[in-house]
Design an enzyme around this catalytic site. Structure first.
Site, PDB file in Angstrom:
ATOM      1  CB  ILE A 163      75.055   3.198 -32.533  1.00  0.00           C
ATOM      2  CG1 ILE A 163      75.898   3.836 -31.432  1.00  0.00           C
ATOM      3  CG2 ILE A 163      74.577   4.246 -33.532  1.00  0.00           C
ATOM      4  CD1 ILE A 163      77.210   4.451 -31.901  1.00  0.00           C
TER       5      ILE A 163
ATOM      6  CB  ALA B 199      80.750   2.474 -38.199  1.00  0.00           C
ATOM      7  NE  ARG B 200      85.887   5.512 -34.432  1.00  0.00           N
ATOM      8  CZ  ARG B 200      84.878   6.054 -33.743  1.00  0.00           C
ATOM      9  NH1 ARG B 200      83.768   6.408 -34.347  1.00  0.00           N
ATOM     10  NH2 ARG B 200      84.989   6.251 -32.442  1.00  0.00           N
TER      11      ARG B 200
ATOM     12  CG  ASP C  97      79.427  11.906 -38.764  1.00  0.00           C
ATOM     13  OD1 ASP C  97      79.612  13.114 -39.051  1.00  0.00           O
ATOM     14  OD2 ASP C  97      79.511  11.457 -37.604  1.00  0.00           O
TER      15      ASP C  97
ATOM     16  CD  GLU D  39      87.081  10.805 -39.014  1.00  0.00           C
ATOM     17  OE1 GLU D  39      87.287  11.176 -37.842  1.00  0.00           O
ATOM     18  OE2 GLU D  39      86.106  10.104 -39.353  1.00  0.00           O
TER      19      GLU D  39
ATOM     20  CG  HIS E  98      83.934  11.546 -36.235  1.00  0.00           C
ATOM     21  ND1 HIS E  98      84.959  10.639 -36.265  1.00  0.00           N
ATOM     22  CD2 HIS E  98      83.078  11.068 -35.288  1.00  0.00           C
ATOM     23  CE1 HIS E  98      84.740   9.673 -35.389  1.00  0.00           C
ATOM     24  NE2 HIS E  98      83.593   9.912 -34.785  1.00  0.00           N
ATOM     25  CB  ILE E  99      79.058  16.328 -36.406  1.00  0.00           C
ATOM     26  CG1 ILE E  99      78.221  15.953 -37.648  1.00  0.00           C
ATOM     27  CG2 ILE E  99      80.124  17.347 -36.734  1.00  0.00           C
ATOM     28  CD1 ILE E  99      77.406  17.121 -38.216  1.00  0.00           C
ATOM     29  N   GLY E 100      78.632  12.888 -35.400  1.00  0.00           N
ATOM     30  CA  GLY E 100      77.533  12.013 -34.965  1.00  0.00           C
ATOM     31  C   GLY E 100      77.108  12.227 -33.517  1.00  0.00           C
ATOM     32  CB  ALA E 101      78.735  11.553 -30.363  1.00  0.00           C
TER      33      ALA E 101
END
Ligand code: MLT
Length: 332
Positions: free
Chosen positions: A149, A231-232, A256, A261, A280-283
């Protein structure tokens, strides 16, 4: 095959799997619910947001395949997977495109105050004078974790006219050459922090990366820099980041991924106009999720016919990552 789909994947993929397999769906279920559902399941399909713990897998004596519909493996008990010779397959490619674009979106929005400007003008406040921002063009972009990424983010930065630095876990001449071909100069972690106007974080969460971006790392960052983390949660110390923002050392941050979460949590970074927080909408693009769904269907059909991925046709094997040993940092 008998499948448990434990996360929300593309609806067309679910429909396709249902045509040929016995499918149970339970999205983001807690451990006890998963344990109740897995005793006869042969494969688990999942994203982030659900824990594939040893206790869950122990309750599934027929389990043979773990299909990670994305990149990260921090929600899987990998020791259990390898000790029990389960097949682990990841699909990191399609999500990487979406995550890289969201990283850019966060940097652009932070640099140009898009969110506060929008909020003000929607209430009739003409804040033109207050909303002067910064160009990305001509600035230094630092990638912490220039893997799958991070390299894409770096490539976008180079195309945007940025000077791009990237660090990796194991710097080698071959890595330097790979990155140089993408317009990224291999640098140390320290140089990335010290020289970058924008720092984008893309390392997986592992014991060695927990709080990689801590008080000391933040203090090393260039005054006035922006930080984005896709990332996380847990890679960035959120309390330390809040202090770096409140002191004015950092100009803004976009996250993100978060230490906590899920529904109902409020980030300690919330409420600041120079912070953007997304769930957490990255993907999460239709394009990437559709592509991941197509690969899931192909991989399950292949596995049902032949459980040795090394012999799969390149059209399928080339679109997945078959993890044969403990996952290392460089693959994210
Ligand atoms: C990933 O690791 O692929 C991302 O976190 C996306 C996800 O699984 O939801």
């Amino acid at each position: 095959m008998r499948l448990l789909i434990a996360s929300s994947i593309h609806s067309e993929a679910i429909a396709a799997l249902q045509r040929h397999h016995d499918v149970v769906c339970a999205f983001n279920a807690p451990e006890e619910q998963l344990r109740a559902l897995v005793p006869d399941r042969e494969a688990l399909i999942f994203r982030s947001g659900v824990q594939i713990s040893a206790r869950v897998m122990e309750a599934a004596p027929h389990l043979r395949l773990l299909l990670r519909a994305g990149s990260g493996t921090d929600n899987i008990d990998l020791d259990y997977v390898y000790r029990n010779h389960l097949t682990l397959i990841r699909i990191p490619g399609p999500g990487a495109k979406a995550v890289a674009e969201l990283s850019f979106s966060l940097m652009l929005n932070l640099a140009r105050n898009v969110i506060p400007a929008n909020e003000q003008w929607q209430q009739g406040h003409w804040v033109k004078k207050e909303m002067t921002g910064y160009n990305l063009t001509g600035k230094v972009l630092g990638i912490v974790g220039a893997g799958n990424i991070g390299s894409r983010v770096g490539q976008l930065g180079a195309a945007w006219g940025m000077e791009v630095l990237g660090c990796v876990e194991i710097p080698t001449p071959a890595e330097a050459e790979r990155l140089a071909a993408l317009g990224i100069r291999l640098a140390s972690f320290e140089e990335v922090l010290e020289r970058s106007d924008f720092v984008s974080v893309h390392v997986p969460l592992m014991p060695s990366t927990r709080y990689l971006i801590d008080e000391a790392a933040l203090a090393r960052m260039k005054p006035g820099a922006f930080l984005v983390n896709l990332a996380r949660g847990g890679v960035v110390d959120e309390a330390a980041l809040a202090r770096a923002l409140d002191s004015g050392h950092l100009r803004g941050a976009g996250l993100d991924v978060h230490e906590r979460e899920g529904e109902g949590h409020i980030s300690p970074l919330a409420g600041r106009p120079n912070v953007i927080l997304t769930p957490h909408i990255g993907a999460n693009t239709y394009d990437s999720q559709r592509e991941i769904g197509e690969i899931i269907v192909a991989a399950i059909d292949q596995f049902a016919a032949n459980p040795d991925p090394t012999t799969w046709p390149p059209a399928v094997l080339g679109r997945v990552v078959y993890e044969r040993e403990l996952v290392r940092e460089s693959i994210q």
